[in-house]
Design a protein around this motif. Structure first.
Motif, PDB file in Angstrom:
ATOM      1  N   PHE A  28      40.779  34.393  36.882  1.00 14.78           N
ATOM      2  CA  PHE A  28      40.479  34.304  38.312  1.00 14.78           C
ATOM      3  C   PHE A  28      41.703  33.925  39.143  1.00 14.78           C
ATOM      4  CE2 PHE A  28      36.275  33.764  36.361  1.00 14.78           C
ATOM      5  CZ  PHE A  28      35.564  34.717  37.082  1.00 14.78           C
ATOM      6  N   PHE A  29      42.809  33.622  38.460  1.00 14.44           N
ATOM      7  CA  PHE A  29      44.071  33.404  39.174  1.00 14.44           C
ATOM      8  C   PHE A  29      44.547  34.700  39.826  1.00 14.44           C
ATOM      9  CE2 PHE A  29      48.698  33.777  39.132  1.00 14.44           C
ATOM     10  CZ  PHE A  29      49.105  32.635  39.822  1.00 14.44           C
ATOM     11  N   TRP A  30      44.223  35.811  39.152  1.00 15.91           N
ATOM     12  CA  TRP A  30      44.727  37.104  39.599  1.00 15.91           C
ATOM     13  C   TRP A  30      43.736  37.782  40.547  1.00 15.91           C
ATOM     14  CZ3 TRP A  30      49.604  37.751  38.063  1.00 15.91           C
ATOM     15  CH2 TRP A  30      50.017  37.030  36.941  1.00 15.91           C
ATOM     16  N   PRO A  31      44.235  38.454  41.595  1.00 11.90           N
ATOM     17  CA  PRO A  31      43.342  39.164  42.527  1.00 11.90           C
ATOM     18  C   PRO A  31      42.699  40.378  41.869  1.00 11.90           C
ATOM     19  CG  PRO A  31      45.634  39.671  43.028  1.00 11.90           C
ATOM     20  CD  PRO A  31      45.658  38.593  41.980  1.00 11.90           C
ATOM     21  N   GLY A  32      41.563  40.794  42.396  1.00  9.26           N
ATOM     22  CA  GLY A  32      40.838  41.919  41.813  1.00  9.26           C
ATOM     23  C   GLY A  32      41.588  43.226  41.903  1.00  9.26           C
ATOM     24  N   ASN A  33      42.142  43.529  43.072  1.00  9.78           N
ATOM     25  CA  ASN A  33      42.861  44.783  43.264  1.00  9.78           C
ATOM     26  C   ASN A  33      43.858  44.574  44.402  1.00  9.78           C
ATOM     27  OD1 ASN A  33      43.672  47.467  43.830  1.00  9.78           O
ATOM     28  ND2 ASN A  33      41.767  48.244  42.977  1.00  9.78           N
ATOM     29  N   LEU A  34      45.137  44.698  44.095  1.00  6.58           N
ATOM     30  CA  LEU A  34      46.154  44.423  45.104  1.00  6.58           C
ATOM     31  C   LEU A  34      47.386  45.267  44.838  1.00  6.58           C
ATOM     32  CD1 LEU A  34      47.106  42.601  47.501  1.00  6.58           C
ATOM     33  CD2 LEU A  34      48.029  41.048  45.762  1.00  6.58           C
ATOM     34  N   GLU A  35      47.924  45.880  45.901  1.00  6.39           N
ATOM     35  CA  GLU A  35      49.175  46.630  45.783  1.00  6.39           C
ATOM     36  C   GLU A  35      50.183  46.032  46.748  1.00  6.39           C
ATOM     37  OE1 GLU A  35      50.873  51.182  45.415  1.00  6.39           O
ATOM     38  OE2 GLU A  35      48.772  50.819  45.892  1.00  6.39           O
ATOM     39  N   LEU A  46      62.466  46.136  42.224  1.00  7.03           N
ATOM     40  CA  LEU A  46      61.145  46.771  42.233  1.00  7.03           C
ATOM     41  C   LEU A  46      60.798  47.300  43.620  1.00  7.03           C
ATOM     42  CD1 LEU A  46      59.129  44.189  40.083  1.00  7.03           C
ATOM     43  CD2 LEU A  46      60.351  46.234  39.311  1.00  7.03           C
ATOM     44  N   SER A  47      60.220  48.489  43.671  1.00  9.27           N
ATOM     45  CA  SER A  47      59.789  49.061  44.949  1.00  9.27           C
ATOM     46  C   SER A  47      58.353  48.674  45.269  1.00  9.27           C
ATOM     47  CB  SER A  47      59.928  50.585  44.924  1.00  9.27           C
ATOM     48  OG  SER A  47      59.133  51.146  43.893  1.00  9.27           O
ATOM     49  N   SER A  48      57.540  48.454  44.231  1.00 14.76           N
ATOM     50  CA  SER A  48      56.144  48.064  44.453  1.00 14.76           C
ATOM     51  C   SER A  48      55.556  47.460  43.186  1.00 14.76           C
ATOM     52  CB  SER A  48      55.296  49.264  44.890  1.00 14.76           C
ATOM     53  OG  SER A  48      55.195  50.215  43.847  1.00 14.76           O
ATOM     54  N   LEU A  49      54.472  46.721  43.383  1.00 16.63           N
ATOM     55  CA  LEU A  49      53.716  46.140  42.273  1.00 16.63           C
ATOM     56  C   LEU A  49      52.229  46.335  42.543  1.00 16.63           C
ATOM     57  CD1 LEU A  49      55.411  42.707  41.464  1.00 16.63           C
ATOM     58  CD2 LEU A  49      54.948  44.507  39.810  1.00 16.63           C
ATOM     59  N   LYS A  50      51.497  46.687  41.504  1.00 20.65           N
ATOM     60  CA  LYS A  50      50.055  46.846  41.642  1.00 20.65           C
ATOM     61  C   LYS A  50      49.363  45.970  40.609  1.00 20.65           C
ATOM     62  CE  LYS A  50      46.476  50.439  41.901  1.00 20.65           C
ATOM     63  NZ  LYS A  50      46.191  51.886  41.779  1.00 20.65           N
ATOM     64  N   VAL A  51      48.381  45.184  41.074  1.00 17.72           N
ATOM     65  CA  VAL A  51      47.642  44.287  40.186  1.00 17.72           C
ATOM     66  C   VAL A  51      46.178  44.690  40.174  1.00 17.72           C
ATOM     67  CG1 VAL A  51      46.994  41.887  39.716  1.00 17.72           C
ATOM     68  CG2 VAL A  51      49.224  42.398  40.744  1.00 17.72           C
ATOM     69  N   GLU A  52      45.620  44.868  38.979  1.00 15.86           N
ATOM     70  CA  GLU A  52      44.203  45.195  38.829  1.00 15.86           C
ATOM     71  C   GLU A  52      43.580  44.239  37.808  1.00 15.86           C
ATOM     72  OE1 GLU A  52      43.776  49.286  37.800  1.00 15.86           O
ATOM     73  OE2 GLU A  52      44.025  49.985  39.857  1.00 15.86           O
ATOM     74  N   ARG A  53      42.469  43.647  38.185  1.00 17.65           N
ATOM     75  CA  ARG A  53      41.765  42.702  37.304  1.00 17.65           C
ATOM     76  C   ARG A  53      40.430  43.294  36.882  1.00 17.65           C
ATOM     77  NH1 ARG A  53      39.764  37.563  40.348  1.00 17.65           N
ATOM     78  NH2 ARG A  53      38.153  39.061  40.947  1.00 17.65           N
ATOM     79  N   ASN A  54      40.152  43.234  35.581  1.00 17.68           N
ATOM     80  CA  ASN A  54      38.880  43.738  35.050  1.00 17.68           C
ATOM     81  C   ASN A  54      38.144  42.572  34.396  1.00 17.68           C
ATOM     82  OD1 ASN A  54      36.822  44.930  33.409  1.00 17.68           O
ATOM     83  ND2 ASN A  54      37.935  46.880  33.517  1.00 17.68           N
ATOM     84  N   LEU A  56      35.156  42.558  33.097  1.00 14.95           N
ATOM     85  CA  LEU A  56      34.394  42.926  31.901  1.00 14.95           C
ATOM     86  C   LEU A  56      35.263  42.840  30.643  1.00 14.95           C
ATOM     87  CD1 LEU A  56      32.286  45.955  33.195  1.00 14.95           C
ATOM     88  CD2 LEU A  56      31.519  43.609  32.765  1.00 14.95           C
ATOM     89  N   THR A  57      36.476  43.357  30.758  1.00 14.45           N
ATOM     90  CA  THR A  57      37.364  43.336  29.594  1.00 14.45           C
ATOM     91  C   THR A  57      38.250  42.093  29.582  1.00 14.45           C
ATOM     92  OG1 THR A  57      39.068  44.586  30.794  1.00 14.45           O
ATOM     93  CG2 THR A  57      37.441  45.848  29.536  1.00 14.45           C
ATOM     94  N   ARG A  58      38.177  41.323  30.680  1.00 13.55           N
ATOM     95  CA  ARG A  58      39.003  40.121  30.844  1.00 13.55           C
ATOM     96  C   ARG A  58      40.486  40.446  30.643  1.00 13.55           C
ATOM     97  NH1 ARG A  58      36.277  35.847  31.770  1.00 13.55           N
ATOM     98  NH2 ARG A  58      38.074  34.470  31.412  1.00 13.55           N
ATOM     99  N   LYS A  59      40.897  41.519  31.350  1.00 13.92           N
ATOM    100  CA  LYS A  59      42.295  41.933  31.282  1.00 13.92           C
ATOM    101  C   LYS A  59      42.858  42.097  32.698  1.00 13.92           C
ATOM    102  CE  LYS A  59      42.206  44.353  26.841  1.00 13.92           C
ATOM    103  NZ  LYS A  59      42.432  45.658  26.142  1.00 13.92           N
ATOM    104  N   VAL A  60      44.133  41.803  32.813  1.00 16.15           N
ATOM    105  CA  VAL A  60      44.854  42.009  34.074  1.00 16.15           C
ATOM    106  C   VAL A  60      45.958  43.028  33.818  1.00 16.15           C
ATOM    107  CG1 VAL A  60      46.315  40.973  35.837  1.00 16.15           C
ATOM    108  CG2 VAL A  60      44.383  39.679  34.907  1.00 16.15           C
TER     109      VAL A  60
END
Length: 205
Positions: A28-35, A46-54, A56-60
């Protein structure tokens, strides 16, 4: 590299308060969906970073896009410049026609994250490089003697020079070079001046 990207992402997120107490090992430290874009001031490479949290699988999943190496800019030290005009990494001080190198004489102190040219000047620089590549002009060096004049000089391998302006798109000069090549004069020119829009001046040796 993975650890560096993770640490960079933590800095960019700047998660404080409750999230900081959770720690990065808590999903829950990590946002659900963020670019994240425009991050050159924190992570120039780096030009960009994308973060996706799942949940169900407990993976970031963290997707990082590195900047493309466009040209080497030597103003004091040498750096890689990307196509947006951002200084993003140290570069070797090298020679040769395969890598375009711009050498600048100035008193400025250039550092990572800087943009040595304005947006328009960067666009013109890209047009100059495209122009040279499309016309198969082998360049020994690209030099800016005085930043205030907004001019850049290409020293060609055959000893000739082409004068460009950071304010003028050189595309109009293509027909001039092609004409000079057709009548055999191209190898005999001392210089070609493309600093005035729509007007090309040249001098034979």
């Amino acid at each position: 590299q993975t650890l560096v990207i993770e640490k960079t992402t933590e800095r960019l997120l700047n998660r404080g308060g409750f999230y900081k107490l959770l720690g990065k090992d808590n999903i829950f430290f990590w946002p659900g969906n963020l670019e994240l874009t425009n991050i050159g001031d924190i992570s120039p490479r780096l030009s960009s970073l994308k973060v996706e949290r799942n949940l169900l699988t407990r993976k970031v999943q963290i997707e990082a896009n590195e900047r493309n190496k466009f040209i080497i800019w030597c103003e004091g030290d040498c750096f890689w410049l990307d196509e947006t005009g951002l200084i993003f990494a140290d570069a070797p001080e090298t020679e040769g026609p395969l890598i375009k190198i711009v050498r600048v004489t100035s008193d400025r102190q250039i550092k990572l994250g800087d943009k040595p040219l304005s947006g328009k000047e960067t666009d013109i620089l890209k047009s100059i490089i495209k122009f040279l590549d499309e016309e198969n002009v082998s360049v020994r060096s690209l030099t800016v003697e005085n930043q205030n004049y907004k001019e850049i000089v290409a020293q060609i391998l055959n000893g000739s020079k082409i004068y460009f302006s950071f304010l003028v798109d050189p595309a109009f000069g293509k027909s001039v070079i092609e004409s000079l090549k057709e009548d055999g004069s191209w190898s005999k020119i001392d210089y070609l001046d493309l600093r005035v829009q729509g007007r090309a001046y040249y001098k034979l040796k």
